[in-house]
Design a protein around this motif. Structure first.
Motif, short mmCIF file in Angstrom:
data_model
loop_
_atom_site.label_atom_id
_atom_site.label_comp_id
_atom_site.label_asym_id
_atom_site.label_seq_id
_atom_site.Cartn_x
_atom_site.Cartn_y
_atom_site.Cartn_z
N ASN A 33 72.13 -55.45 1.75
CA ASN A 33 73.35 -56.18 2.07
C ASN A 33 73.14 -57.68 2.20
O ASN A 33 72.13 -58.13 2.75
CB ASN A 33 73.95 -55.65 3.37
CG ASN A 33 74.48 -54.23 3.23
OD1 ASN A 33 75.31 -53.95 2.38
ND2 ASN A 33 73.98 -53.33 4.06
N VAL A 34 74.11 -58.43 1.69
CA VAL A 34 74.11 -59.87 1.86
C VAL A 34 74.46 -60.20 3.30
O VAL A 34 75.18 -59.44 3.97
CB VAL A 34 75.10 -60.55 0.88
CG1 VAL A 34 76.54 -60.24 1.26
CG2 VAL A 34 74.87 -62.05 0.79
N ARG A 35 73.92 -61.32 3.80
CA ARG A 35 74.24 -61.78 5.15
C ARG A 35 74.77 -63.20 5.08
O ARG A 35 74.38 -63.98 4.20
CB ARG A 35 72.98 -61.77 6.03
CG ARG A 35 72.39 -60.40 6.30
CD ARG A 35 71.16 -60.53 7.19
NE ARG A 35 70.55 -59.25 7.48
CZ ARG A 35 69.44 -59.10 8.20
NH1 ARG A 35 68.84 -60.19 8.68
NH2 ARG A 35 68.94 -57.91 8.44
N GLU A 36 75.63 -63.51 6.03
CA GLU A 36 76.11 -64.88 6.15
C GLU A 36 75.34 -65.56 7.28
O GLU A 36 75.38 -65.11 8.42
CB GLU A 36 77.60 -64.91 6.44
CG GLU A 36 78.19 -66.31 6.38
CD GLU A 36 79.70 -66.33 6.50
OE1 GLU A 36 80.28 -67.44 6.44
OE2 GLU A 36 80.30 -65.25 6.65
N GLU A 37 74.62 -66.63 6.95
CA GLU A 37 73.81 -67.36 7.91
C GLU A 37 73.98 -68.85 7.68
O GLU A 37 73.82 -69.33 6.55
CB GLU A 37 72.32 -66.99 7.79
CG GLU A 37 72.01 -65.54 8.14
CD GLU A 37 70.52 -65.24 8.01
OE1 GLU A 37 69.76 -66.18 7.67
OE2 GLU A 37 70.12 -64.07 8.24
N ASN A 38 74.28 -69.58 8.76
CA ASN A 38 74.38 -71.04 8.68
C ASN A 38 75.30 -71.48 7.55
O ASN A 38 74.98 -72.35 6.75
CB ASN A 38 72.99 -71.67 8.52
CG ASN A 38 72.07 -71.32 9.67
OD1 ASN A 38 72.48 -71.30 10.83
ND2 ASN A 38 70.81 -71.04 9.34
N GLU A 39 76.46 -70.81 7.47
CA GLU A 39 77.50 -71.14 6.49
C GLU A 39 77.04 -70.98 5.05
O GLU A 39 77.52 -71.66 4.14
CB GLU A 39 78.01 -72.57 6.72
CG GLU A 39 78.65 -72.76 8.09
CD GLU A 39 79.25 -74.13 8.28
OE1 GLU A 39 78.94 -75.03 7.46
OE2 GLU A 39 80.03 -74.31 9.22
N ASN B 237 77.05 -62.30 -7.58
CA ASN B 237 78.49 -62.14 -7.68
C ASN B 237 78.90 -61.11 -6.62
O ASN B 237 78.41 -59.99 -6.66
CB ASN B 237 78.86 -61.65 -9.07
CG ASN B 237 80.33 -61.32 -9.22
OD1 ASN B 237 81.16 -61.77 -8.46
ND2 ASN B 237 80.64 -60.49 -10.22
N PRO B 238 79.71 -61.47 -5.60
CA PRO B 238 80.65 -62.60 -5.60
C PRO B 238 80.30 -63.79 -4.71
O PRO B 238 81.09 -64.72 -4.63
CB PRO B 238 81.92 -61.93 -5.05
CG PRO B 238 81.38 -60.96 -4.03
CD PRO B 238 80.08 -60.46 -4.60
N THR B 239 79.16 -63.79 -4.02
CA THR B 239 78.93 -64.82 -3.00
C THR B 239 78.23 -66.07 -3.51
O THR B 239 78.27 -67.10 -2.86
CB THR B 239 78.08 -64.26 -1.84
OG1 THR B 239 76.74 -63.99 -2.32
CG2 THR B 239 78.70 -62.99 -1.27
N GLY B 240 77.55 -65.98 -4.65
CA GLY B 240 76.77 -67.11 -5.14
C GLY B 240 75.40 -67.21 -4.52
O GLY B 240 74.66 -68.17 -4.78
N ALA B 241 75.02 -66.23 -3.69
CA ALA B 241 73.71 -66.27 -3.03
C ALA B 241 72.59 -66.36 -4.07
O ALA B 241 72.63 -65.71 -5.12
CB ALA B 241 73.51 -65.03 -2.17
N LEU B 242 71.59 -67.17 -3.76
CA LEU B 242 70.47 -67.38 -4.67
C LEU B 242 69.20 -67.53 -3.85
O LEU B 242 69.09 -68.45 -3.04
CB LEU B 242 70.71 -68.64 -5.51
CG LEU B 242 69.73 -68.92 -6.65
CD1 LEU B 242 69.83 -67.84 -7.72
CD2 LEU B 242 70.02 -70.29 -7.26
#
Length: 217
Positions: free
Chosen positions: A92-98, A126-131
């Protein structure tokens, strides 16, 4: 507007059966896209992008297998494996520091628990742009190699990074068991062409996928 090479291809065009893996000139142009000397025209198989996911999963996944997949994500990256009787474990993706991140420590824990047949990734995500960083991505490759898992990497958005310095090496370059999915639909903005490809150093994978493709397109 055509150069001599393209004009010759056009003038000599036939509607006969074509090479299963794609036109040799196209295979070479795709191989030139990669920096590693391990990726040559024989490392490439062209197909429609969605067909690449379907064919790879049908060939490489068996009932009872487990795959780990970046989540959320493009449905067929996990649903085809699930339909074949595989268990899907989400990474799972996480949201950290915006911003959005995938924790490689979490991936390592998941892999140790389930010993997957395949790790499925999608970066840029896709869809968050995380890299991931280059170091994190190399670690993903090492985690896959250490458990003898296939690293199946959806790279349809590769080359669309805001800063080209952030561009990651392709999965087919960092792992001998890496399989890269790419195509012209997203970064090149040509979805109507239906042109994509799989790239891998593992010739066995490509041969098996090419044989399966004889029964699709």
């Amino acid at each position: 507007m055509a150069d001599d090479e393209c004009m010759n291809l056009w003038e000599s065009l036939t509607l006969a059966y074509t090479e299963t893996r794609g036109h040799p000139a196209l295979l070479q142009e795709i191989a030139n896209h990669y920096e590693s000397n391990n990726i040559t025209s024989s490392s490439i198989a062209t197909l429609a992008p969605e067909e690449g996911i379907y064919s790879a999963m049908r060939v490489l996944i068996r009932p009872g297998d487990t795959i780990v997949c970046t989540t959320p994500g493009y449905q067929s990256l996990y649903s085809i494996a699930k339909s074949l009787g595989a268990t899907v474990r989400p990474w799972n993706v996480r949201e950290e520091n915006e911003t959005f991140v995938f924790d490689t420590n979490e991936l390592e824990t998941i892999v140790e628990e389930c010993r997957p047949t395949m790790i499925v990734t999608n970066f840029p995500h896709n869809p968050t742009g995380a890299l991931p960083t280059s170091e994190e991505w190399q670690r993903v490759g090492e985690i896959a190699d250490n458990c003898s898992a296939i690293l199946f990497s959806n790279e349809m958005y590769r080359c669309i990074e805001f800063d080209s310095k952030d561009r990651l090496p392709s999965a087919c370059e960092i792992s001998e068991n890496g399989i890269t999915l790419c195509g012209l639909s997203k970064s090149w903005g040509c979805p109507g062409l239906r042109v994509g490809w799989l790239a891998s150093q593992n010739s066995t994978f490509l041969n098996e996928i090419a044989a399966f493709r004889d029964y699709t397109t």
